[in-house]
Design an enzyme around this catalytic site. Structure first.
Site, mmCIF file in Angstrom:
data_model
loop_
_atom_site.group_PDB
_atom_site.id
_atom_site.type_symbol
_atom_site.label_atom_id
_atom_site.label_comp_id
_atom_site.label_asym_id
_atom_site.label_seq_id
_atom_site.Cartn_x
_atom_site.Cartn_y
_atom_site.Cartn_z
ATOM 1 N N ARG A 63 -24.094 1.540 5.185
ATOM 2 C CA ARG A 63 -22.798 2.205 5.291
ATOM 3 C C ARG A 63 -22.476 2.559 6.733
ATOM 4 N NH1 ARG A 63 -22.992 7.367 5.229
ATOM 5 N NH2 ARG A 63 -24.573 7.499 3.594
ATOM 6 N N TYR A 115 6.094 0.327 4.392
ATOM 7 C CA TYR A 115 5.404 -0.150 3.197
ATOM 8 C C TYR A 115 5.276 0.972 2.167
ATOM 9 C CZ TYR A 115 1.429 -1.500 0.268
ATOM 10 O OH TYR A 115 0.608 -1.749 -0.792
ATOM 11 N N ASP A 187 1.453 -0.031 12.687
ATOM 12 C CA ASP A 187 0.979 -0.992 11.696
ATOM 13 C C ASP A 187 1.404 -2.375 12.184
ATOM 14 O OD1 ASP A 187 0.649 -2.713 9.499
ATOM 15 O OD2 ASP A 187 1.017 -1.110 8.055
ATOM 16 N N LYS A 212 -4.169 -9.361 4.608
ATOM 17 C CA LYS A 212 -3.022 -10.220 4.833
ATOM 18 C C LYS A 212 -3.367 -11.339 5.836
ATOM 19 C CE LYS A 212 -0.859 -7.258 2.161
ATOM 20 N NZ LYS A 212 -1.713 -6.057 2.098
#
Length: 409
Positions: A63, A115, A187, A212
């Protein structure tokens, strides 16, 4: 510092190389044991230590750090021109990590075209935790002064925006925000670092949905944050480890593989998008076309200045309202009706009912006659024929009066 992982040697001074070279080599030295040219997938969850508190190669626990994740972080940070890069399990996990710098009573300003998932996170999650927010038209940066309060800490913007393809002058927004004492998060999912590098324009942090264009193949979910700000980097190192919303080594491998072809894919996405804009312009059912590459787009000149291309996303509005939009979205054969974007296959969607449904009734609600295209890598003429047929169908299933229709064609 890149997510707390040790530096990987073998490709010194990546800034001396071009974008495509760095996409293939930055953070990805040939394997020292086998000579493999592809970064290995390191599945280990824990790593041997030579003594208490002395990890043998800088890794302790999966992690906290992982060799495959580190290679991915070094590579994408290089593409964004950043000194720090952090990978997360999703784009919203990356947004969440950045938003955690805010405290109850703080205020965030975001663009009035964003978004829906980001708005939901800000409004329903951080809003319930006492963080305030307000929507601002960021195409007029001076409006930030009117909206600014003593508790404002952050401005969150997209450019181009999702789904209206609005272009925001990043440099101007950063100048006003920094003058007022805030930080700017951009973004950069739609533009990608291939077309736009917000840190060079003054942004404090860049966030991506790596699902994306970075991944590019609709087979991995991920998020990414890049920054040059050491304090933000310290916050992200801690949050990445403490919250644990990290991608698996296999997810990192898939995204890193996708990044290698980002440049050539973006060139093709854009070329086909521009061809489809011509189809839309010539069709009677189309009310308006939203694409930064059009000379009549309100943000065209800004896009030319701060981007090296206009991207592969196209939105358009239809005569006939929601019925026409849903008809077009349901009538294609090559375009797939689905959420998401930025991959090799072309996608079509109705934002108001799909990706932006959570913004209904808010300042960020999108028009119900809007359709969004993510233009993929199929044969451009197939895409053009498919879209033209779907637009013809809209004239049949949601007819508008002759006076409303586009006079062209």
């Amino acid at each position: 510092m890149l997510g707390g992982d040790p530096q990987v040697s073998g490709f010194e001074d990546p800034g001396a190389f071009g974008f495509e070279t760095r996409a293939i080599r930055a953070g990805q030295p040939h394997d020292p044991y086998t000579g493999a040219v592809v970064t290995p997938i390191s599945l280990a969850t824990t790593f041997a230590q030579d003594a208490v508190g002395r990890p043998r190669h800088g890794y302790e626990y999966g992690r906290t750090g992982n060799p495959t994740r580190h290679a991915y972080q070094v590579c994408v940070a290089s593409l964004e021109g950043a000194r720090h890069g952090f990978a997360f399990a999703s784009g919203l996990a990356a947004c969440d990590a950045l938003l955690r710098v805010l405290r109850p009573g703080d205020c965030l300003l975001l663009g009035d075209d964003a978004y829906g998932g980001t708005f939901r996170l800000i409004d329903s999650v951080f809003g319930n935790a006492g963080v305030e927010h307000a929507a601002v038209d960021l195409t007029a940066p001076d409006k930030l002064r009117d909206a600014w309060t003593p508790s404002t800490r952050m401005v969150w913007l997209e450019s181009p925006t999702n789904p209206l393809l609005t272009v925001v002058d990043i440099e101007a927004v950063c100048a006003v925000t920094h003058e007022l004492g805030g930080i700017v998060v951009v973004d950069n999912t739609f533009a990608t670092p291939y077309l736009q590098q917000p840190l060079a324009l003054g942004a404090d942090a860049v966030v991506h949905s790596a699902t994306k264009y970075l991944g590019g193949h609709s087979d991995v979910v991920g998020g990414f944050v890049a920054t040059d700000d050491d304090r933000l980097a310290d916050h992200l190192v801690f949050t990445q480890n403490a919250v644990g919303a990290v991608p698996s080594p296999f997810d990192c491998y898939l995204t890193l593989r996708g990044v290698k072809t980002l440049g050539v894919r973006m060139d093709r996405h854009e070329a086909s998008a521009q061809a489809l804009v011509e189809v839309l312009d010539a069709h009677r059912a189309v009310r308006s076309v939203l694409y930064p590459g059009r000379p009549d787009h309100p943000g065209h000149d800004i896009a030319r200045r701060q981007m090296s291309g206009f991207g592969g996303m196209v939105s358009f509005r239809l005569y006939g309202g929601r019925a026409a939009a849903e008809c077009v979205a349901s009538s294609t054969r090559v375009f797939t009706l689905a959420e998401s974007l930025g991959a090799v296959e072309s996608l079509i969607e109705h934002p108001g009912a799909m990706t932006h449904a959570s913004a209904a009734g808010s300042a960020l609600e999108v028009p119900d006659d809007l359709v969004r295209l993510s233009v993929g890598l199929e044969t451009a003429s197939d895409l053009a024929d498919d879209l033209g047929t779907a637009l013809d169908a809209a004239l049949e299933c949601a007819p508008a009066s002759p006076s409303e229709l586009n006079p062209v064609s």
